[in-house]
Design an enzyme around this catalytic site. Sequence first.
Site, mmCIF file in Angstrom:
data_model
loop_
_atom_site.group_PDB
_atom_site.id
_atom_site.type_symbol
_atom_site.label_atom_id
_atom_site.label_comp_id
_atom_site.label_asym_id
_atom_site.label_seq_id
_atom_site.Cartn_x
_atom_site.Cartn_y
_atom_site.Cartn_z
ATOM 1 N N GLN A 112 4.958 5.885 -2.488
ATOM 2 C CA GLN A 112 5.501 5.123 -3.613
ATOM 3 C C GLN A 112 5.398 5.887 -4.932
ATOM 4 O OE1 GLN A 112 3.227 1.479 -3.486
ATOM 5 N NE2 GLN A 112 4.060 0.865 -1.507
ATOM 6 N N HIS A 117 0.612 2.113 -4.417
ATOM 7 C CA HIS A 117 0.064 1.249 -5.463
ATOM 8 C C HIS A 117 -0.256 2.002 -6.760
ATOM 9 C CE1 HIS A 117 -1.228 -2.164 -2.490
ATOM 10 N NE2 HIS A 117 -0.003 -1.704 -2.265
ATOM 11 N N GLU A 122 2.536 -12.549 -7.218
ATOM 12 C CA GLU A 122 2.242 -13.423 -8.356
ATOM 13 C C GLU A 122 3.080 -13.084 -9.577
ATOM 14 O OE1 GLU A 122 -2.552 -13.932 -7.331
ATOM 15 O OE2 GLU A 122 -1.910 -13.075 -9.248
ATOM 16 N N TYR A 158 -7.726 -11.637 -12.931
ATOM 17 C CA TYR A 158 -6.646 -12.191 -12.129
ATOM 18 C C TYR A 158 -6.957 -12.207 -10.643
ATOM 19 C CZ TYR A 158 -4.287 -12.772 -16.421
ATOM 20 O OH TYR A 158 -3.996 -13.228 -17.686
ATOM 21 N N TYR A 198 -3.056 -7.398 6.485
ATOM 22 C CA TYR A 198 -1.856 -6.979 7.201
ATOM 23 C C TYR A 198 -2.031 -7.022 8.719
ATOM 24 C CZ TYR A 198 0.503 -5.417 2.955
ATOM 25 O OH TYR A 198 1.130 -5.380 1.742
#
Length: 384
Positions: free
Chosen positions: A98, A162, A256, A266, A277
């Site tokens: 990513q 991430h 979210e 959070y 997973y």
Amino acid sequence: MLIPSSLRLRARIARSLIGVLAALAAAPVIAQPVVRSEAANFRISTVASGLETPWSLAFLPDGNMLVTERPGRLRVVTPDGKLSAPIRNVPRVHAAGQGGLLDVVIGPDFARDRLIWLSFAQPTQKGARTAVARARLDESALSLQDVEVVFAQRDDPEGRNHWGSRLVFDRDGNLFVTLGDRYSHRDSAQDVGSHLGKIVRIRPDGGIPPDNPFVGKTGALPEIWSFGHRNVQGAALHPVTGKLWANEHGPQGGDEVNVVRAGANYGWPVITYGKEYVTGFSIGEGTQRADVVPPVRYWVPSIAPSGMTFYTGDAFPKWKGNLFVGALRGQLLVRIELDGEKFVREERLLTELGSRIRDVRQGPDGKLYLLDETEGRILRLDPG
């Protein structure tokens, strides 16, 4: 010599066919079918194509667009869809998984100083980390000048996922930077001595605003604004309140949308609606805790939210005040109606495209522009 009537007829037919084909070639492209939604009908237009994994879009004052491609290219795209050659002097990126060249924003004084900010996966000797560079854009020369890294995570673990990386300027000219937990280091999201799983707030030159919530607190990094995040890939300022809103990925559910408050927790990975997973087991202690800010909206199963924006334009009057969120796994665009900071309802759009919507921006013309990561396109929603 007389030409037989049959040959003259064939010649006339041939000339007629040539005329029809020429007229068709000169005719405008037929408008796309109207997409009927609950609040405003629209058409989908392709502005540009030929991009490779586009990640972020930013509008320049002259009407051109800056677009990042994750492999490490930054391009200028004209309103009629022409792609420039790659801009020179872009920082070297860790283009794996990513990671790569990610967000781009122009500065509050861009018309005067031509400054832009880029977020990217920066390679290190150990692994890689999310970093932010500031540079001066020379659009005519297709070059970046005075490139300087103004922020880099302390943590640089191995791994491909991430990175967070959304950039948003607040009304005071400070810069919010979202930082992922790097997937295998999720427990660090609760550690305010680590950059992993955080949103930080810095000055444009990388300095620390003195009113940040962790300034002067022992064991805490002073640039941290909020913590307990997993992977924030969408963020925008509320057009009325000026507060930062953000969305983040959950695992197998638990995506979210949050109002991001100074110093707030959070929850990740202690409080979440997501599941493991492999096993499908619950993660952490549960879905609520008194010291954890609950989400405005969460999704189970996951849609994998990405870029987002609040709509304030005039092209779609009934959309004003709505929050738009692109989705990767869900391959759609979500329109969210709000009552202040409370979720009211949502509508799922563009489900027929089958494309991962990576970014959502409002253009200077009041229309919505989307980055279609699957097909490498810039799309525009026109009133229908």
